[in-house]
Design a protein around this motif. Structure first.
Motif, short mmCIF file in Angstrom:
data_model
loop_
_atom_site.label_atom_id
_atom_site.label_comp_id
_atom_site.label_asym_id
_atom_site.label_seq_id
_atom_site.Cartn_x
_atom_site.Cartn_y
_atom_site.Cartn_z
N GLN A 65 0.83 -1.21 0.00
CA GLN A 65 0.00 0.00 0.00
C GLN A 65 0.87 1.26 0.00
O GLN A 65 0.62 2.20 -0.75
CB GLN A 65 -0.93 0.00 1.21
CG GLN A 65 -2.01 -1.06 1.20
CD GLN A 65 -2.72 -1.17 2.53
OE1 GLN A 65 -2.82 -0.20 3.28
NE2 GLN A 65 -3.20 -2.36 2.86
N TRP A 66 1.88 1.25 0.88
CA TRP A 66 2.76 2.42 0.95
C TRP A 66 3.53 2.62 -0.36
O TRP A 66 3.71 3.75 -0.82
CB TRP A 66 3.73 2.27 2.11
CG TRP A 66 3.07 2.34 3.45
CD1 TRP A 66 1.93 3.02 3.77
CD2 TRP A 66 3.50 1.70 4.65
NE1 TRP A 66 1.60 2.84 5.09
CE2 TRP A 66 2.54 2.04 5.67
CE3 TRP A 66 4.56 0.88 5.00
CZ2 TRP A 66 2.65 1.58 6.98
CZ3 TRP A 66 4.67 0.43 6.31
CH2 TRP A 66 3.73 0.78 7.28
N ASP A 90 -10.30 -2.21 -1.31
CA ASP A 90 -10.56 -1.25 -0.24
C ASP A 90 -12.04 -1.36 0.16
O ASP A 90 -12.92 -0.96 -0.60
CB ASP A 90 -10.24 0.16 -0.72
CG ASP A 90 -10.41 1.21 0.39
OD1 ASP A 90 -10.89 0.84 1.47
OD2 ASP A 90 -10.06 2.37 0.15
N ILE A 111 -6.37 -1.35 -4.81
CA ILE A 111 -4.97 -0.92 -4.84
C ILE A 111 -4.16 -1.99 -5.55
O ILE A 111 -4.26 -3.17 -5.21
CB ILE A 111 -4.42 -0.71 -3.41
CG1 ILE A 111 -5.13 0.47 -2.73
CG2 ILE A 111 -2.92 -0.46 -3.45
CD1 ILE A 111 -4.67 0.70 -1.31
N GLN A 171 -13.13 -0.05 -5.32
CA GLN A 171 -11.83 0.60 -5.22
C GLN A 171 -10.74 -0.42 -4.89
O GLN A 171 -10.83 -1.11 -3.87
CB GLN A 171 -11.86 1.70 -4.15
CG GLN A 171 -12.91 2.77 -4.40
CD GLN A 171 -12.70 3.47 -5.73
OE1 GLN A 171 -11.58 3.92 -6.04
NE2 GLN A 171 -13.76 3.56 -6.52
N ALA A 192 2.53 1.86 -3.25
CA ALA A 192 1.58 2.34 -4.26
C ALA A 192 1.07 3.74 -3.92
O ALA A 192 0.21 4.27 -4.66
CB ALA A 192 0.41 1.37 -4.37
N GLY A 193 1.58 4.32 -2.83
CA GLY A 193 1.13 5.65 -2.44
C GLY A 193 -0.29 5.66 -1.90
O GLY A 193 -0.93 6.73 -1.88
N ASN A 194 -0.80 4.49 -1.49
CA ASN A 194 -2.17 4.36 -0.98
C ASN A 194 -3.21 4.86 -1.98
O ASN A 194 -4.33 5.23 -1.59
CB ASN A 194 -2.34 5.10 0.35
CG ASN A 194 -1.66 4.36 1.50
OD1 ASN A 194 -1.79 3.16 1.65
ND2 ASN A 194 -0.89 5.09 2.31
N SER A 195 -2.85 4.92 -3.25
CA SER A 195 -3.78 5.39 -4.27
C SER A 195 -4.59 4.21 -4.80
O SER A 195 -4.05 3.14 -5.08
CB SER A 195 -3.03 6.06 -5.41
OG SER A 195 -2.11 5.16 -6.01
N THR A 196 -5.90 4.42 -4.92
CA THR A 196 -6.79 3.38 -5.42
C THR A 196 -7.16 3.64 -6.86
O THR A 196 -7.07 4.77 -7.36
CB THR A 196 -8.06 3.29 -4.56
OG1 THR A 196 -8.76 4.54 -4.65
CG2 THR A 196 -7.74 2.99 -3.10
N GLN A 197 -7.61 2.60 -7.51
CA GLN A 197 -8.14 2.73 -8.86
C GLN A 197 -9.53 2.09 -8.90
O GLN A 197 -9.79 1.11 -8.19
CB GLN A 197 -7.23 2.06 -9.89
CG GLN A 197 -6.92 0.60 -9.61
CD GLN A 197 -5.99 0.00 -10.65
OE1 GLN A 197 -6.43 -0.37 -11.75
NE2 GLN A 197 -4.70 -0.07 -10.31
N THR A 198 -10.39 2.67 -9.67
CA THR A 198 -11.76 2.18 -9.76
C THR A 198 -11.83 1.06 -10.79
O THR A 198 -11.40 1.22 -11.93
CB THR A 198 -12.73 3.31 -10.16
OG1 THR A 198 -12.64 4.36 -9.19
CG2 THR A 198 -14.17 2.79 -10.23
#
Length: 338
Positions: free
Chosen positions: A255-256, A318, A308, A306, A258-264
């Motif tokens: 997660q870290w 998520d 990651i 969502q 990946a920058g905690n960024s999610t994708q739909t």
């Protein structure tokens, strides 16, 4: 094939236990046989005996070579025992020059016993109080032997009580690591991290093997003065904590990274809560245990979730928005039924 292998392992373990028990009984009978020689000698104590060669062996069914007797003859001490091969140990030591010294529980091969060295050179032996099926009493009983034979000999602290893990920097470090990893696995793995690993079979298989790496702490601890029994126990505990914490650690690291960024990712609903991705390499999701929630939607309906996807190649769902919706649905369902 796996069942046959498991059965074979269990049969071998039972066979080893049976052989060990038989050897223990045989050694006890030989020990009892020696008592016939000491009918007029009241000052004797049951002991375990090792000659140097047997004591140095790492792989052995029993930590002792013979069960024998320690006889206090006043000015001398007699060590008497019969070995399974038919040999006999019968040595006398002058109390004024018997080189008595505490060895303790220095190695895993010592079993759960605490040992005393007696004699030098070719006459050297290690002995331990025979406490039968209660090896935990070995330290106190063996220390009492030293006190009777050499009351002026100062015993080390390890012979006087349980080893205090907090008094040794290495054991203290392992204990702290155990609690930190255990707390992380419990709170982050089970409570704080709402992300569900969708393709984690490979790292879950690795977790037990990662846990075994903690056993490398054992020689480090024993070299640092931690007794073998305590070193082995806390190494295993650290391994268990590391095994449980491994998957949560990998999830957080991914997660870290990946920058905690999610994708739909758009999923299409199938029967009984199964969701398959639409135009995405994300893994399918199986919500069969919560199919009642998904049954309220039409089969074939689309749902945006969502995810990651970090550099480790893991996919994490998520559930921070999804969990409250599911919880509210089941609470309403429960109230309606009641």
């Amino acid at each position: 094939m796996h069942q046959i292998f498991a059965i074979l392992i269990h049969v071998l373990m039972l066979a080893a236990l049976a052989v060990t028990f038989f050897k223990m009984r045989q050694a006890r009978r030989r020990q009892d046989h020696l008592l016939a020689e000491l009918r007029d000698t009241p000052n004797w104590t049951r002991i375990y005996i090792n000659r140097p060669a047997h004591s140095a062996r790492l792989l052995k069914l029993l930590p002792y070579e013979a069960r024998g007797l320690l006889v206090d003859e006043g000015e001398t001490v007699r060590v008497l025992g019969e070995i399974s091969s038919g040999g006999r140990i019968d040595r006398r030591y002058s109390k004024a020059n018997m080189s008595l010294r505490w060895v303790g529980n220095a190695r895993l091969a010592d079993g759960n016993l605490h040992w005393i060295a007696i004699g030098d050179g070719a006459d050297a032996l290690t002995i331990s109080a025979d406490t039968g099926l209660n090896p935990a009493a070995s330290r106190d009983a063996s220390a009492d032997i030293v006190r009777r034979l050499a009351p002026d000999l100062e015993l080390p602290q390890s012979a006087k009580g349980e080893f205090a893990l907090e008094t040794n920097r290495r054991s203290l470090g392992v204990v702290i690591a155990f609690f930190v990893l255990g707390a992380f696995a419990l709170f982050d793995g089970a409570m704080l991290n709402h992300n569900v690993l969708l393709n984690g079979d490979s790292i879950m298989v690795m977790a037990p093997f990662i846990g075994l790496l903690a056993l490398t702490c054992y020689p480090i601890l024993t070299r640092g003065g931690v007794p073998a029994r305590e070193s082995w126990a806390i190494s295993w505990l650290l391994g268990m904590a590391l095994g449980f914490a491994f998957v949560p650690l990998v999830k957080r690291a991914d997660q870290w990274a990946a920058g905690n960024s999610t994708q739909t990712v758009v999923y299409e609903l199938q029967a009984r809560g199964r969701l398959i991705p639409v135009n995405s390499a994300a893994p399918p999701i199986d919500y069969a245990q919560f199919h009642e929630f998904w049954d309220q939607f039409e089969r074939g309906s689309s749902h945006e979730l969502q995810l990651i996807h970090g550099p480790f190649g893991l996919w994490q769902l998520d559930e921070s928005d999804l969990r409250p919706r599911m919880r509210a649905f089941y609470e309403k369902r429960r109230r309606t039924r009641s």
